[in-house]
Each structure stands twice: as structure tokens, then as C-alpha cells.
Write an enzyme that holds these catalytic residues in place. Structure first.
Site, mmCIF file in Angstrom:
data_model
loop_
_atom_site.group_PDB
_atom_site.id
_atom_site.type_symbol
_atom_site.label_atom_id
_atom_site.label_comp_id
_atom_site.label_asym_id
_atom_site.label_seq_id
_atom_site.Cartn_x
_atom_site.Cartn_y
_atom_site.Cartn_z
ATOM 1 N N HIS A 47 1.034 -1.088 -0.011
ATOM 2 C CA HIS A 47 -0.135 0.090 0.060
ATOM 3 C C HIS A 47 0.903 1.284 0.020
ATOM 4 O O HIS A 47 0.502 2.282 -0.724
ATOM 5 C CB HIS A 47 -0.891 0.022 1.319
ATOM 6 N N SER B 153 3.790 -7.293 -2.092
ATOM 7 C CA SER B 153 4.493 -7.249 -0.982
ATOM 8 C C SER B 153 4.745 -9.001 -0.736
ATOM 9 O O SER B 153 5.065 -9.199 0.294
ATOM 10 C CB SER B 153 3.645 -6.813 0.323
#
Ligand SMILES: [Fe+2]
Length: 304
Positions: A163, A224
Site C-alpha cells: 500500500h 508485498s
């Protein structure tokens, strides 16, 4: 706060949690104690308040450095170029875990977004709605050091490497605000679940098909996750499909078997704006979208 050591598939709303219970992040009492100590500080936290400073241990910094090196290399060539450019200005230090406030100050200068503190699962209304105001719920704890390249729940590495990259980019930050504005207009669990699912299959797990059909990851969970970045091209890649997103059960832990593709970030923005800009309580009915296949609703699913 959710006690992950006692989470069962039933508690998670009937979604599959796979073999996550066996992960050292759940089974190591010392780790769970440290994780919960950090997570407990989110209790009573109000959106927009500064996150407390965490005194990370040298072992936690070492885990960060190890994942940082592996992820950075793996993202090259597998992540869409727009986000690799955003990564160059995103607050992702190589030498250790950054503090939330350091990340937020940088993001705010780039796109106006800040992290706000979460301790684990956040209810959909709060999690999604806060995006309209420029706040993204993020955690502070670090994954288990014995298995640094996979975590069954979101950690600070996921939030910064996924994010944090999105929210360093004005184009993607606008999509988060678009999700947030839609969530702010509705209150029912059903409507919020529908937004959450589209968020999940796009901004968490979305794939862009570049020219010549080459898949590139743009979802934060893919960005990620070292393991998923290495194998997402072998998933069942399907064109963006609201009907399937509305119905399909999703994996809270473990690799996603089905991923949805768009042609470009601009195509993604067109699709999300078309779905979300006039989203209201009647959207599922109006678009004839099916009910979810699994029983019950899940709060905003954990992210990796
Ligand atoms: Fe996430």
C-alpha cells in the site's frame, strides 16, 4: 482485537484459512506475545491520530532488511512499470523498519494519504470509509523471522511494500479515495462486502496484462509477497468480472488460485469509477450481481 492463535475458519466467516494455523507466526508463543503487544496499542485508536513509535528489535530490523532485498529484486520485471516508478519515491528504507509517522509524512507530501493505526482486522466500514479521508489502516508488527518471505496475515512489510507504493502514486491514491467515497455512502454489511470484494480482487490482488499479454502485478498483496510474485503468472488469470468477484470465495491465507486482469492502470480506473462512482445500497440488485458463495460476511480480509 482478533487473537489469531484462536482463529478458526468458522470465525473467519467460512472462508478458507488453509494451513495458516501451523505457521510459526501463529504457533510461536514468544512471537505471538510480541505481535500482540504491538497490536494492542491500536485499541481505542481513532482514525487520524498519530501512530505510537515502536522500538523495533535488531531481529525485526534484520527481517525487514532480508525481505526488502528479496522483494525489491523480485518486483523488478514482475510489477507494472507505473508502480515501479512510484516505488522510487515511496518511503521504503533499506536499512530497517520505518515508523508509521515517517511513512505518513512522505506519503502525505506525495498524495495526501497517511497511515492510521490498525491492530489486525478492521471492520469494512471503518477500513474502506477512512480511505475517503486519506487514511489507510496499517499495522506495525513484523512477520515471524523464521519464515520471512511469507506471512499469513498482513504486517508492516505488506503495508509499506504494497500500500505504501500505491499511496505514493497520485493515480492509485485516487482509486483508494474512490473506494472510500463509495463505502462512505453505504452502511449495510452486504453493500460493504461487495465493495470489499472488488477492492480485494483489484487493489490487493490485481494483475495488468501489458502489451503482448505479459502479466504484471499491481495488487498490494502481490507486490508485498515474494512467493506470490514468483508464481502469480501461473494462477488462473481471468478478465475483470464483477459477477465472479461478487460470488467467488477468497483465500484469507495462502495463494489466490484466481486472479483478475485489466489491460492497464487506466482501464482499471475506468472500471472502478464506473462501478463505484454511483455505488449505493441497490448496486448489487441493479447490476444483478450474485450473493457471495460462502456463508456470512467477512470483515476486511487480512492482507499480505
Ligand atoms: Fe493489504
Amino acid at each position: 482485537m482478533i487473537d489469531w492463535t484462536r482463529l478458526t475458519p468458522l470465525d473467519a466467516g467460512g472462508v478458507t484459512v488453509g494451513r495458516a494455523e501451523a505457521h510459526p507466526g501463529f504457533a510461536d508463543p514468544d512471537y505471538v506475545r510480541r505481535r500482540n503487544l504491538i497490536a494492542d496499542r491500536a485499541r481505542g485508536h481513532r482514525v487520524g491520530e498519530p501512530s505510537p513509535r515502536v522500538r523495533y528489535t535488531e531481529a525485526e530490523h534484520a527481517t525487514w532488511r532480508r525481505v526488502h532485498g528479496a522483494l525489491w529484486r523480485t518486483q523488478d520485471g514482475r510489477v507494472c512499470p507505473e508502480l515501479l516508478r512510484a516505488r522510487a519515491v515511496a518511503p521504503i528504507p533499506a536499512d530497517g523498519v520505518p515508523q508509521h509517522e515517517e511513512v505518513s509524512d512522505r506519503l502525505q507530501a506525495l498524495t495526501g494519504f497517511r497511515f492510521t493505526l490498525a491492530g489486525g482486522i478492521v471492520p469494512n466500514k471503518r477500513f474502506l470509509g477512512a480511505m475517503a479521508e486519506g487514511y489507510f489502516h496499517a499495522v506495525q508488527y513484523v512477520r515471524h523471522p523464521a519464515m520471512p518471505l511469507y506471512t499469513p496475515e498482513p504486517d508492516v512489510l505488506h503495508d509499506v511494500f504494497g500500500h505504501g507504493i500505491h499511496l505514493a502514486d497520485p493515480f492509485f491514491a485516487d482509486l483508494y479515495r474512490t473506494v472510500g467515497r463509495a463505502a462512505s455512502r453505504v452502511d449495510s454489511a452486504d453493500a460493504l462486502d461487495l465493495i470489499s470484494r472488488v477492492y480485494w480482487f483489484t487493489l490487493e490482488y490485481g494483475v495488468v496484462l501489458e502489451h503482448r499479454g505479459q502479466p504484471r502485478a499491481y495488487g498490494a498483496a502481490l507486490l508485498s509477497s515474494y512467493g506470490e510474485l514468483a508464481r502469480f503468472t501461473r494462477a488462473d488469470l481471468r478478465p475483470f468480472d464483477l459477477t465472479e468477484m461478487a460470488r467467488m470465495p477468497y483465500q484469507v491465507a495462502g495463494y489466490q488460485p484466481v486472479l483478475f486482469t485489466v489491460e492497464s492502470p487506466t482501464h482499471l480506473a475506468d472500471l472502478l469509477h464506473a462501478f463505484l462512482d454511483d455505488f449505493d445500497e441497490s448496486t448489487r440488485h441493479r447490476l444483478r450481481l450474485p450473493a457471495p458463495a460462502e456463508r456470512g460476511f467477512v470483515s476486511h480480509p487480512p492482507q499480505r
